[in-house]
Design an enzyme around this catalytic site. Structure first.
Site, PDB file in Angstrom:
ATOM      1  CE  LYS A 134      -3.787  -1.461  -7.615  1.00 29.87           C
ATOM      2  NZ  LYS A 134      -2.335  -1.441  -7.406  1.00 29.87           N
ATOM      3  CG  ASP A 151      -0.902   1.860  -7.749  1.00 31.32           C
ATOM      4  OD1 ASP A 151      -0.607   3.012  -7.381  1.00 31.32           O
ATOM      5  OD2 ASP A 151      -1.155   0.931  -6.953  1.00 31.32           O
ATOM      6  CE  LYS A 206       0.820   3.096  -3.899  1.00 34.03           C
ATOM      7  NZ  LYS A 206       0.521   1.884  -4.685  1.00 34.03           N
ATOM      8  CG  ASP A 213      12.201  12.371  -8.724  1.00 38.35           C
ATOM      9  OD1 ASP A 213      12.891  13.360  -8.421  1.00 38.35           O
ATOM     10  OD2 ASP A 213      12.694  11.307  -9.111  1.00 38.35           O
ATOM     11  CB  THR A 219      -2.988   1.059   4.241  1.00 35.52           C
ATOM     12  OG1 THR A 219      -2.601   0.363   3.057  1.00 35.52           O
ATOM     13  CG2 THR A 219      -4.144   1.967   3.914  1.00 35.52           C
ATOM     14  NE  ARG A 260      -3.203 -10.194  -2.064  1.00 37.56           N
ATOM     15  CZ  ARG A 260      -2.497  -9.816  -1.007  1.00 37.56           C
ATOM     16  NH1 ARG A 260      -1.499 -10.563  -0.585  1.00 37.56           N
ATOM     17  NH2 ARG A 260      -2.792  -8.685  -0.386  1.00 37.56           N
TER      18      ARG A 260
HETATM   19  O1  C5P Z   1      -4.689  -8.340  -3.424  1.00 40.10           O
HETATM   20  P1  C5P Z   1      -5.191  -7.080  -2.775  1.00 40.10           P
HETATM   21  O2  C5P Z   1      -6.685  -6.892  -2.865  1.00 40.10           O
HETATM   22  O3  C5P Z   1      -4.671  -6.920  -1.356  1.00 40.10           O
HETATM   23  O4  C5P Z   1      -4.536  -5.934  -3.663  1.00 40.10           O
HETATM   24  C1  C5P Z   1      -4.590  -4.599  -3.293  1.00 40.10           C
HETATM   25  C2  C5P Z   1      -3.821  -3.769  -4.270  1.00 40.10           C
HETATM   26  O5  C5P Z   1      -3.862  -2.416  -3.826  1.00 40.10           O
HETATM   27  C3  C5P Z   1      -2.357  -4.119  -4.428  1.00 40.10           C
HETATM   28  O6  C5P Z   1      -2.023  -3.888  -5.804  1.00 40.10           O
HETATM   29  C4  C5P Z   1      -1.641  -3.146  -3.541  1.00 40.10           C
HETATM   30  O7  C5P Z   1      -0.356  -2.829  -4.013  1.00 40.10           O
HETATM   31  C5  C5P Z   1      -2.543  -1.931  -3.652  1.00 40.10           C
HETATM   32  N1  C5P Z   1      -2.511  -0.994  -2.519  1.00 40.10           N
HETATM   33  C6  C5P Z   1      -2.780  -1.363  -1.212  1.00 40.10           C
HETATM   34  N2  C5P Z   1      -2.751  -0.426  -0.200  1.00 40.10           N
HETATM   35  C7  C5P Z   1      -2.472   0.833  -0.481  1.00 40.10           C
HETATM   36  C8  C5P Z   1      -2.218   1.214  -1.803  1.00 40.10           C
HETATM   37  C9  C5P Z   1      -2.242   0.269  -2.805  1.00 40.10           C
HETATM   38  O8  C5P Z   1      -3.061  -2.523  -0.934  1.00 40.10           O
HETATM   39  N3  C5P Z   1      -2.488   1.738   0.485  1.00 40.10           N
END
Ligand code: C5P
Length: 233
Positions: free
Chosen positions: A32, A60, A62, A65, A115, A206
């Site tokens: 992603k 991603d 998002k 517009d 979220t 992560r």
């Molecule tokens: O590192 P981690 O597992 O927290 O990464 C989650 C990924 O999902 C990040 O790229 C974050 O921007 C994305 N994301 C999120 N919550 C959302 C939408 C996207 O954490 N509601």
């Protein structure tokens, strides 16, 4: 078979991103790319992450517009052949439909409610809560507009599944293996729980990319998911 995991390649630069992507690509279905890397490197980052692999790219961006602008953006992005492109469901029915029309070979995934917004923050932007109700309303609107995937929290997956039926792909971030550092994610679920709630594709960043060996971390999460899927089959 690659596990239904989209590894969030939130890297500081393209060299690190390429290293992470090539390490995880043999084990997962998607990588992603988010706004941070895309706005710095543009289309080049998509080609670099794909490299010589068969991994699918989840873009991603998002988008949010007016419909004509989103249609144009989706058409331009479609040339990069991402398998998934995100838009904000709050952009409304015509905007979502414009993205679907603009990128016919790409799955348009609508982000329901970020979220990061709690009920009080939603109220301040004029959205009637609670957040689960808002997510349900936006999910139905997005699917009616032609989106075939939704991004939601693992805690919302079961409710949204009941609302939109079996054919819509549910994508859930906020996934953490038991015992892993939550970082800034507040409402988390384990990969196994997210799958059990009806998620089809898990976004994990992560816990994989910041592991000492991202390839090994992706392989072990993929194996755990396969075990969970086999146990529930
Ligand atoms: O590192 P981690 O597992 O927290 O990464 C989650 C990924 O999902 C990040 O790229 C974050 O921007 C994305 N994301 C999120 N919550 C959302 C939408 C996207 O954490 N509601």
């Amino acid at each position: 078979m690659a596990a239904p995991i989209a590894v969030a390649i939130d890297a500081p630069d393209i060299e690190t991103a390429a290293r992470w992507a090539s390490a995880v690509a043999p084990h997962v279905s998607h990588v992603k790319v988010g706004l941070e890397l895309y706005l710095r490197y543009g289309p080049e980052v998509v080609a670099t992450l794909r490299g010589g692999t068969k991994v699918s790219v989840f873009l991603d961006l998002k988008l949010h517009d007016i419909p004509a602008t989103v249609a144009g953006a989706a058409r331009n992005v479609a040339r990069l052949k991402p398998s998934i492109l995100t838009v904000h469901a709050a952009g409304g029915r015509d905007m979502i439909a414009a993205a679907v029309d603009g990128a016919p070979g790409t799955t348009i995934a609508a982000v329901t409610v970020l979220t990061s917004l709690d009920d009080a923050a939603l109220e301040r932007i004029g959205v009637r809560g609670p957040s689960l109700d808002a997510a349900r309303r936006l999910a139905v609107l997005a699917v009616e507009a032609g989106a075939t995937a939704l991004v939601c929290s693992p805690q919302e997956a079961a409710s949204l599944r009941a609302e939109v039926g079996p054919d819509i792909t549910l994508i859930t971030p906020g996934v953490r293996p038991a015992g892993a550092d939550h970082g800034d994610q507040a409402r988390v679920a384990t990969p196994e729980a997210a799958l059990a709630a009806g998620a089809d594709l898990l976004v994990i960043g992560r816990p994989i990319t910041r592991a000492a060996d991202p390839g090994a971390a992706a392989a072990s999460m993929a194996a755990a998911l396969r075990r969970a899927e086999a146990a529930s089959a």
